[in-house]
Design a protein around this motif. Sequence first.
Motif, PDB file in Angstrom:
ATOM      1  N   VAL A 276       0.859  -1.197   0.000  1.00 26.93           N
ATOM      2  CA  VAL A 276       0.000   0.000   0.000  1.00 26.93           C
ATOM      3  C   VAL A 276       0.890   1.240   0.000  1.00 26.93           C
ATOM      4  N   TRP A 277       0.615   2.166  -0.888  1.00 29.92           N
ATOM      5  CA  TRP A 277       1.307   3.458  -0.868  1.00 29.92           C
ATOM      6  C   TRP A 277       0.268   4.566  -0.726  1.00 29.92           C
ATOM      7  N   VAL A 278       0.588   5.561   0.088  1.00 31.59           N
ATOM      8  CA  VAL A 278      -0.237   6.768   0.156  1.00 31.59           C
ATOM      9  C   VAL A 278       0.665   7.934  -0.264  1.00 31.59           C
ATOM     10  N   ASP A 279       0.248   8.645  -1.295  1.00 32.27           N
ATOM     11  CA  ASP A 279       1.046   9.748  -1.853  1.00 32.27           C
ATOM     12  C   ASP A 279       2.495   9.350  -2.110  1.00 32.27           C
ATOM     13  N   GLY A 280       2.658   8.157  -2.655  1.00 32.03           N
ATOM     14  CA  GLY A 280       3.972   7.742  -3.126  1.00 32.03           C
ATOM     15  C   GLY A 280       4.840   7.007  -2.120  1.00 32.03           C
ATOM     16  N   SER A 281       4.388   6.915  -0.863  1.00 34.24           N
ATOM     17  CA  SER A 281       5.194   6.236   0.150  1.00 34.24           C
ATOM     18  C   SER A 281       4.417   5.098   0.797  1.00 34.24           C
ATOM     19  N   PRO A 282       5.113   4.033   1.205  1.00 33.05           N
ATOM     20  CA  PRO A 282       4.429   2.933   1.881  1.00 33.05           C
ATOM     21  C   PRO A 282       3.702   3.437   3.127  1.00 33.05           C
TER      22      PRO A 282
END
Lengths: 271, 271
Positions: A3-9
Amino acid sequence: MLVWVDGSPAAALSVKDRGLAYGDGLFETIAVKNGQPRLFARHLERLAEGCARLGLACDPGLVRSELLRFCVALGDGVAKLILTRGDGLRGYAPPVAAQPRRILQASPWPDYPAAYAEQGVRLFPCQTRLAEQPLLAGLKHLNRLEQVLARAEWHDAEHAEGLMLDTSERVIEGVYSNLFVVKDGVLLTPELARCGVAGVMRAELLAQAQLRGIVTVVRDIGYAELPGADELFLCNSLYGIWPVRALQDHDWPVGPVTRKLQSIARDLLDC
Amino acid sequence: MLVWVDGSPAAALSVKDRGLAYGDGLFETIAVKNGQPRLFARHLERLAEGCARLGLACDPGLVRSELLRFCVALGDGVAKLILTRGDGLRGYAPPVAAQPRRILQASPWPDYPAAYAEQGVRLFPCQTRLAEQPLLAGLKHLNRLEQVLARAEWHDAEHAEGLMLDTSERVIEGVYSNLFVVKDGVLLTPELARCGVAGVMRAELLAQAQLRGIVTVVRDIGYAELPGADELFLCNSLYGIWPVRALQDHDWPVGPVTRKLQSIARDLLDC
């Protein structure tokens, strides 16, 4: 799973997200093979149209590059992108400087029975009707309670999908698929100007059929037309094409147009 | 501000929540004064009806006790409860053993200009129409893109609220309020069987008016009826009642029925 949120895990999300509060956002569900997204241009195109219609300011270059990186990390499976209007305060008014949020989730490849594609599926006749809302029609937005209610109507494994009509009793789509009808060699699919999700596989199949000289027509289709169809099939961007072999008392053969397009869809999805 | 998830302080949420994925849930926005929720029984009643209609298995005793604790911690302000179907895998089918999630968020008391209640408001005529979906009508569910689109139609401070019609051009509600019409001493409010949110203040005002011998009628109202109304007002569970003084070329006086019910609403909200 990844899962990434705004490009980060990340595994968590701000509780202020307007995707949660109002379903204020869009999503795309993308088949990924060997680290490559399938039908990628069409997914990006639909997302861009959704952003324009909902007034979501999103950077298409960033979404594209992030999705490509995510697919490489995923390898094989399903990449789901949820794009929301980001955080907001209480109240429906979209924040003036809204910061859209990108949520990427990986899932394993769905294990549908091979018989669905080979012998075809039985459709469940859903009682849940799709409301007519031209402002949202065609978009894959996050307001999906109609699909949740429709999918909760059946529990048996005999029905692979459900057929959804609109509140005027027109045939629209499956719960998670688009529908095609073949009649006298013409490929028909319902108009989605009032409701329904304009699937990327639907768009691609219309284009591919035209390239091969098959006449395609997008128009309103009444339920009473289905028994007289020569062939019926469903499609989406994960499984490709499933022939429809039965709905209530009606049966259809798996016909040559369905098989031809199914083979094309397999190549497109590399499955 | 204060946020609890499932009874404990938290600022983040699982990205698998079906409230985010599909808007699969409900919410309530509750006025809180001196640690006490206002119109509490009606909020709980609407939530229970929503749970029943969406098939959400929620423990009403737990929701009630948790909300009461939250309101004490909050003191004065707005408590928003979001109740979702909890985490899910990919796909619309509700999980068999879904664990609904409770998200409680505090906000400061909204600082609406006093003139809205005193002199009345101007309504913006929204172009966004409400789709007719009887299965979801009346519920305060999380599929609120229509309200987001409608609220984005105006930006000036001159309009405090917007009027929404349905796709058949019936008068339904405000974007975040219900609407009442007074005509020849009768209190009218639109039928919400096809769309709209059945507000708790609307329900309470109907009951209070009946107690005081005012005839109340719930029925379809056409746009063409509005100019002939004696009084028009809006209500919700936070601000109580705002008289409507203008909509496009029409003006209404702030009349006696509006003032009488406004005073009752003030007492109910303790504001």
